[in-house]
Design an enzyme around this catalytic site. Structure first.
Site: not given
Length: 937
Positions: A595-597, A600, A718
């Site tokens: 997801l993150d990372p 994104d 970020r």
């Protein structure tokens, strides 16, 4: 003279066919080869004759000695009996076609069993696509109301009813009882349906005179559905003495000691008889709401229906969106009650799953059965299947070709129903586009000219890769944590893949693989280099979901063994140093695909590349992401909950942060990160009240995303999203000492009250409430009546309500124990959902000089199966593995998912899983990134 007339007629017919050949399509009829029991034909000789006479087409029929209609009958009808169907434009069959028998660029009509994503047929579907075949599925031929136009359902019901009566005769005998059912045969033993009905009437006479076994009470048959299957089954049951009862009267019938045994009882079930709301167990009120929100409902079949019926005959549609009528867990509960005597023997003794939904409405149907071996028994208490009619368990029948037991009548009926639609197709040129065919045909088409039609795009993710060899590929999954579930489920749908889940927690690994025939679990200590190397050597792709600091260790082994690797974690410095070795070994190490990372990067690169293609430039980029409780589940201190160890979140709150805004670099020291949070983060969804924290180092992403020189950008940032109030409260706990990592204190704390007193006072002595409160005030350095003091004190009171003792194995330091406490007190309770929120904001300068702001926002909630975090990490990781297995990523070395051939197919598949971004454009407005905090401190 007669012979001359015949010659003339033959010439005239040949001339007629020739003049129409330019636009009349020819027909081929396959010889069925899936089962020796399959004797049906899609077109009878009479229908073939009619079709030839009315259209002038040519019909080619493959020879068969077992088809219910002889080769001679087809020849007399005017067909050409030939092995070669290559001259046919449209080829008809009944069941699935072997891949090797599929002919290129033809139109096929048969029951493909692909539109629901049946995994065992995905390889066939891939071949159909590869051979550019137009596939029309009989099951999808429907009118405007959704009613099926061409179906064998009523014959499945008729044969299924006869077969289950035969099966119950043997089951009763196994239990020690002779019944009139012993005089029924399997349906295929009767030449016609009329013969079967005649036999049932004789059995009915025996029931009237001798009755059914008294020890079992009245015999009740429950039917689901109301369509063709139900009608067919009822047509056969009505040959026996019977009486209808409503579901609400079943309990009274079962209790009636004077019930009549000279008849059978039947009940047709409605959804309202067993479906209820999950929240409060109220009966179903609205069909519309049920069909729109099936996740809000559950089945209570095991309590409301099963205790009062002897046999269930399924005739209702079911798919995985809806609750099962009876899970194996519910069946176990039911059988234990029966074993204890609470429920009478013989109840729910037989299941005739006529619709044959494997692992469907009734989970105990684990596989289809054959006509010549139609029944098995499932002993759910001991979790074994067997064939002993005298043994324990429910009798299960799941024959998937029931209509083949009545081949004459079922073929005639089917042929008659198919004829008008087939005639329209015959009168259309073979070169006609799909759009030129009738809408009913269009809507029943699954593939056309090498592509899935629009309604069936979701099947794309289930298609296997084209293998270079003959065997399956192996995916080795290291780790069995919370995000592994969606990953395993996704990859297990591929029939060309075997999955090995290697974990130091065998129970978790087995839970992940239990329901997948192509997945297995194995024990692994990741520090055992020899065993790790052995497992990697046997794999084609390795997925590392172990703790982040172990990824480099795994990557080294993958490079040694020349195996590709995937991980959802950030590229560490140690991982970057493996770049040259990985390239030389020809190994791909794909990182940051969660997801993150992960998502994104992919969603950002999609817009960045679109902007670049237009000749425009990204002048500012802001990206926020957070995994949070759903708003209704956030009513706890911090407004935050954990489904994994909180330690990583707590330690991250002390990391330094570097970002670029207003054309210059900004740094926030780790000890000030929480204090200098961003107090308001706005997204297009005004209902969410977020604040934000800066991530570690945003500067490097300008290069990773190909945005050019930072000095030409206004902003590169970020950050992490939290609900408002999180940062101040966690900072307060830091000031109070709960995030201290240097001193071991666990041995001095037996209870949580000891822990709080020690951390607050730095003394190993109990405190009164007043003393605790005074410590909080003094350490925070705020007035007694300050709202932050009140908030911290309220949180401490909440945490102290835990009655559990401290386990010293949970860690030594204040932060270790605080992490253990949060894991217990801020965990997700049953029924609570989590949420993932991601928001990108791009400042775009077009070639004209015009500035715009583009936004891309994702909000995803968890569901009853998986958390949002598990789905948004596990699924993109699995989809990356798909691309590697399918040889779609040519790059080698240490990589991120920033290339279009990586991120585009993954984003497309995620949309099909309802993980999708909402994009918008608005007039440009300069960003306001001000890390002011709340000014509390």
């Amino acid at each position: 003279m007669i012979s001359k007339l015949l010659q003339v007629n033959q010439y005239q017919r040949a001339s007629y066919v020739t003049t129409r050949r330019s636009y009349v399509s020819t027909i081929g009829i396959r010889r069925e080869d899936k089962s020796r029991w399959e004797r049906r034909s899609a077109l009878t000789p009479d229908t073939v004759k009619k079709l030839i006479q009315e259209t002038g087409t040519q019909v080619y029929v493959q020879p068969s000695t077992k088809r219910i209609f002889s080769n001679t009958c087809y020849e007399k009808a005017g067909a050409v009996v030939t092995e070669d169907l290559s001259k046919a434009d449209i080829i008809l069959g009944i069941k699935e076609v072997p891949e090797k028998s599929l002919l290129n660029e033809k139109t096929y009509l048969f029951f493909s069993h692909t539109h629901k994503g049946n995994l065992k047929n995905m390889s066939m579907l891939q071949t159909i696509l590869d051979k550019k075949i137009r596939l029309i599925d009989y099951e999808l031929l429907k009118d405007e109301t959704g009613k099926r136009l061409v179906a064998f359902g009523q014959f499945a019901g008729k044969a299924g009813m006869v077969d289950i009566l035969h099966g119950m005769g043997h089951r009763f005998l196994g239990l020690g009882y002779s019944t009139p059912f012993m005089y029924t045969s399997m349906a295929h033993a009767y030449p016609t349906i009329a013969d079967a009905k005649s036999s049932l009437r004789r059995v009915g006479e025996l029931i009237k005179t001798t009755g059914t076994p008294k020890d079992f009470g009245p015999l009740v048959f429950a039917f689901t559905g109301g369509g063709n299957v139900f009608q067919g089954a009822m047509e056969m049951l009505k040959e026996l003495p019977h009486e209808f009862v409503s579901a609400k009267d079943l309990a009274d019938l079962a209790r009636d000691k004077n019930s009549k045994l000279d008849r059978l009882y039947a009940t047709q079930l409605d959804l309202t008889d067993y479906i209820e709301y999950k929240n409060d167990n109220r009966p179903l009120q609205s069909y519309e709401d049920y069909f729109n929100n099936p996740h809000a409902y559950q089945s209570n079949f095991h309590h409301k229906i099963a205790p009062y019926v002897n046999c269930v005959v399924t005739g209702a549609y079911w798919d995985k969106r809806y609750p099962r009528l009876m899970t194996n867990k519910q069946l176990l509960e039911f059988e234990l009650l029966k074993k204890s005597g609470t429920i009478k023997e013989g109840k729910m003794m037989s299941l005739a799953d006529v619709v044959c939904d494997v692992k469907g409405a009734f989970e105990c149907l684990s596989h289809c059965t054959n006509i010549d071996d139609g029944f098995y028994y499932y002993d759910v208490i001991n979790d074994i299947e067997h064939k002993n009619a005298e043994g324990s368990g429910i009798q299960v029948m799941g024959i998937d070709i029931l209509p083949a037991e009545f081949p004459v009548e079922s073929s005639s009926f089917f042929s008659e129903k198919l004829y008008p639609y087939l005639k329209k197709m015959v009168n259309t040129s073979p070169a006609a586009t799909l759009q030129e065919l009738p809408h009913i045909i269009q809507n029943s088409t699954i593939t056309d000219r090498g592509k899935l039609t629009k309604p069936h795009q979701e099947l794309k993710e289930l298609l296997p890769s084209t293998l270079n060899g003959n065997g399956k590929k192996t995916v080795l999954l290291l780790g069995s944590g919370m995000v592994a579930g969606p990953l395993v489920e996704h990859l297990a749908r591929r029939p060309d893949v075997n999955i090995v889940v290697a974990s130091n927690t065998t129970e978790e690994a087995r839970a992940l693989t239990a329901h997948h025939t192509n997945a297995e679990a194995t024990l692994l200590d990741i520090s055992d280099h020899s065993e790790l190397s052995r497992l990697v050597s046997l794999a084609d792709v390795v997925v590392s979901l172990v703790p982040a600091f172990l990824h480099t260790q795994v990557a080294n082994v993958c490079i040694e063994q020349r195996k590709d690797m995937v991980t959802a974690s950030y590229v560490s410095k140690e991982m970057e140093e493996l770049e040259t070795r990985a390239r030389k070994a020809g190994v791909l190490i794909m990182n940051e695909v969660g997801l993150d990372p992960g998502i994104d990067h992919m969603s950002a690169m999609k817009i960045i590349d679109q902007v670049k293609r237009k000749g425009s430039k990204i002048r500012s980029f802001i990206s926020w992401c957070g995994g949070l409780p759903a708003p209704e589940s956030s009513n706890v201190p911090l407004g935050y909950k954990f489904s994994w160890s909180p330690r990583g979140v707590l330690t991250a709150s002390g990391n330094d942060a570097i970002y670029w805004t207003q054309g210059k670099q900004h740094t926030i020291a780790g000890d000030s990160l929480l204090k200098k949070h961003f107090p308001v983060v706005r997204t297009p969804f005004a209902g969410f009240v977020f604040e934000g924290l800066a991530n570690r180092n945003s500067l490097g992403y300008a290069d990773i995303y190909g945005l050019g020189n930072l000095t030409e950008m206004d902003t590169m940032f970020r950050g992490t999203l939290r609900y408002q109030g999180y940062s101040d409260l966690l900072h307060a706990f830091g000031k109070l000492g709960f995030l201290e990592q240097s001193k071991p204190i666990a041995d001095q704390c037996q209870y949580w009250s000891d822990y709080f007193d020690l951390v607050l006072s730095n003394k190993n002595t109990p405190l009164t409430l007043e003393e605790r409160h005074e410590c909080v005030v003094n350490k925070l350095g705020l007035p007694k009546d300050h709202f932050m003091v009140q908030k911290a004190w309220s949180a401490i009171h909440y945490f102290l309500s835990s009655q559990n003792g401290i386990n010293t194995r949970q860690g030594k330091t204040a932060l270790d124990l605080f992490s253990a406490l949060l894991s217990d007190r801020l965990k997700y309770e049953k029924g609570e959902k989590d949420m993932v929120a991601m928001h990108h904001e791009f400042g775009v300068e077009h070639r004209s000089g015009k500035m715009e702001t583009l936004t891309s926002t994702l909000v995803k909630y968890g569901n009853e199966h998986h958390t949002a975090m598990a789905d948004t990490v596990g699924l993109p990781t699995a989809m990356t593995v798909d691309l590697i297995l399918d040889n779609k990523i040519p790059e080698r070395g240490v990589q991120r998912p920033t290339q279009p051939h990586v991120y585009l197919p993954i984003l497309e598949q995620l949309e099909l899983k309802d993980i999708k971004f909402i994009e918008s454009v608005r007039p440009f407005s300069p960003n306001q990134l001000n890390a002011t905090g709340s000014n509390t401190w």
